[in-house]
Enzyme design. Sequence first.
Site, short mmCIF file in Angstrom:
data_model
loop_
_atom_site.label_atom_id
_atom_site.label_comp_id
_atom_site.label_asym_id
_atom_site.label_seq_id
_atom_site.Cartn_x
_atom_site.Cartn_y
_atom_site.Cartn_z
N GLU A 113 -75.71 30.05 75.87
CA GLU A 113 -77.13 29.68 76.04
C GLU A 113 -77.36 28.17 75.96
O GLU A 113 -78.21 27.70 75.21
CB GLU A 113 -77.99 30.41 75.00
CG GLU A 113 -78.00 31.90 75.22
CD GLU A 113 -79.02 32.67 74.37
OE1 GLU A 113 -79.59 32.10 73.43
OE2 GLU A 113 -79.22 33.86 74.67
N GLU B 185 -75.54 39.61 76.96
CA GLU B 185 -76.43 39.95 75.83
C GLU B 185 -77.61 40.73 76.38
O GLU B 185 -78.36 40.20 77.20
CB GLU B 185 -76.95 38.69 75.11
CG GLU B 185 -75.89 37.99 74.29
CD GLU B 185 -76.46 36.85 73.44
OE1 GLU B 185 -77.62 36.96 72.97
OE2 GLU B 185 -75.73 35.85 73.28
O1 AHR Z 1 -77.80 37.96 69.66
C1 AHR Z 1 -78.57 37.10 68.89
C2 AHR Z 1 -78.73 35.72 69.51
O2 AHR Z 1 -79.49 35.84 70.68
C3 AHR Z 1 -77.46 35.05 69.98
O3 AHR Z 1 -76.83 34.33 68.97
C4 AHR Z 1 -77.97 34.11 71.04
O4 AHR Z 1 -77.00 33.88 72.04
C5 AHR Z 1 -79.22 34.78 71.57
O5 AHR Z 1 -80.29 33.91 71.60
#
Ligand code: AHR
Length: 503
Positions: A172, A291
């Site tokens: 990110e 994610e």
């Molecule tokens: O999964 C939780 C967080 O969400 C992770 O660390 C990040 O990559 C995202 O913002």
Amino acid sequence: MKAKMTLHKEFSIGETDKRLYGSFIEHLGRAVYTGIYEPGHPQADESGFRNDVAALVKELDVTVVRYPGGNFVSGYNWEDGVGPQDTRPVRLDLAWSAKESNCFGTNEFAAWAKKVNTEVMMAVNLGTRGSREAGNLVEYCNFSGGTYYSDLRHSHGAADPHGIKLWCLGNEMDGPWQICHRTAEEYGRIALETAKIMKWTDPSIELAACGSSFIRMPGFGDWEKTVLDHVYEYADYISLHTYFADRENDVPNFLGRSLEMDRFIKIVAGICDLVKAKKNSKKTVNLSFDEWNVWYHSNEADRKIEKWTQAPPLLEDVYTMADALAAGCMLITLLKNADRVKIACLAQLVNVIAPIMTRQSGGAWRQTIFYPFMDASRYGRGTALRCPVSVDKYDSREFCDIPYLEAVGIYNSFKNEINIFAVNRNLQEEINLAAEIAGFGDIHFTEHRALRNADLNACNTVLQENVKPEVLPGGRLDGKAGAKQLEINLPPASWNLIRMSVK
Ligand code: AHR
């Protein structure tokens, strides 16, 4: 309510990549410590890995697990987490305002992944660190021996290389919350130079470059284009992340969010192809949705958590029946895009926005979202089939034309199985589904399993599983071999797995 669907063997979207059933373990909260790793727990093995948790991970048949972050990785020194445990430094984790003991690191994670039969997806730090350290980590993990970092691994008791094939170029990096966040230009440059060193060190690895943190990021689109302009020839995937929330307690709108996820995937695939055309490249960059989940229940509680403690109970969302439906819609969306999405990670796996929860020194249990993931992972391997659905649609606060039925078919030619995953978004009425199934030979009905609970706020606890799958009476299959009609009722607000066998 009635719905019609066509399922034909030739209506293929693409083969499902087994890595669609991935997940994520970050050094965050209790994911590692008191999650997968708790020396001294009655269920811990000789390495400190909890056997009860490992058994649940195996039930999910998780194919790949991303590690060690997440936001954590952008401040992580991988060297802190290898070597004798008693000499490892305790550090401040600036991403989550916690203390990191480093008792658990790369070799422990590789050993745990082996125990639960999963592949590792390793992320490198492109926040506070850079290309050289990332290359050193590839050498440490994958080189057989006779060099500084591979011999260091040997000296740490790991004689065999870990053979990690899948790597993330940071995490990110477009987000201002990220430690040492970068502009698209800055990230594109460092991603390229890091990718070169990593692939020169081990040409067999695959790399995922960071895409936007979510579709509503202000730079979405421009970010992908700029980054890919730099790194296209070295990247194999670009990442996407999405978390759903229902802060307004508006379930019909919440369940419509998967339409946006679908749009997100299609736009990113389009940008990859735009850069491909611009570069006149033969190579296709695919998508790594590394994610995805529901995340909002714990936001308030997390604000009250004391800073700078070890393994604080962060992001411990307790999932409801409605969340399981949302997760089901997300899984179906990923499968409907199986031609471009090759990797997907349910974020995360244990305790932190997770399907599996644990008590320190206590038990482990399955949250509601465990079950759609388990069904998809077990029965969603093979060819994803486009199955046109005709059903009524509704508008919600943010979305238009949301079909009441979300569905996808999977044909597994090795197991001679056809499986349908379906979410009935209608909260009041059952859906009477009539499906034309053609092109397969003779088909027999195997089972219909559903996840439902009249209380959409129902959730599971260590003591009681209120939301779990039940086998329903089943459907009717009529017609001749080659052209069959299935009729089946899908309960209101339900996740469904319909299994058939091909003779
Ligand atoms: O999964 C939780 C967080 O969400 C992770 O660390 C990040 O990559 C995202 O913002």
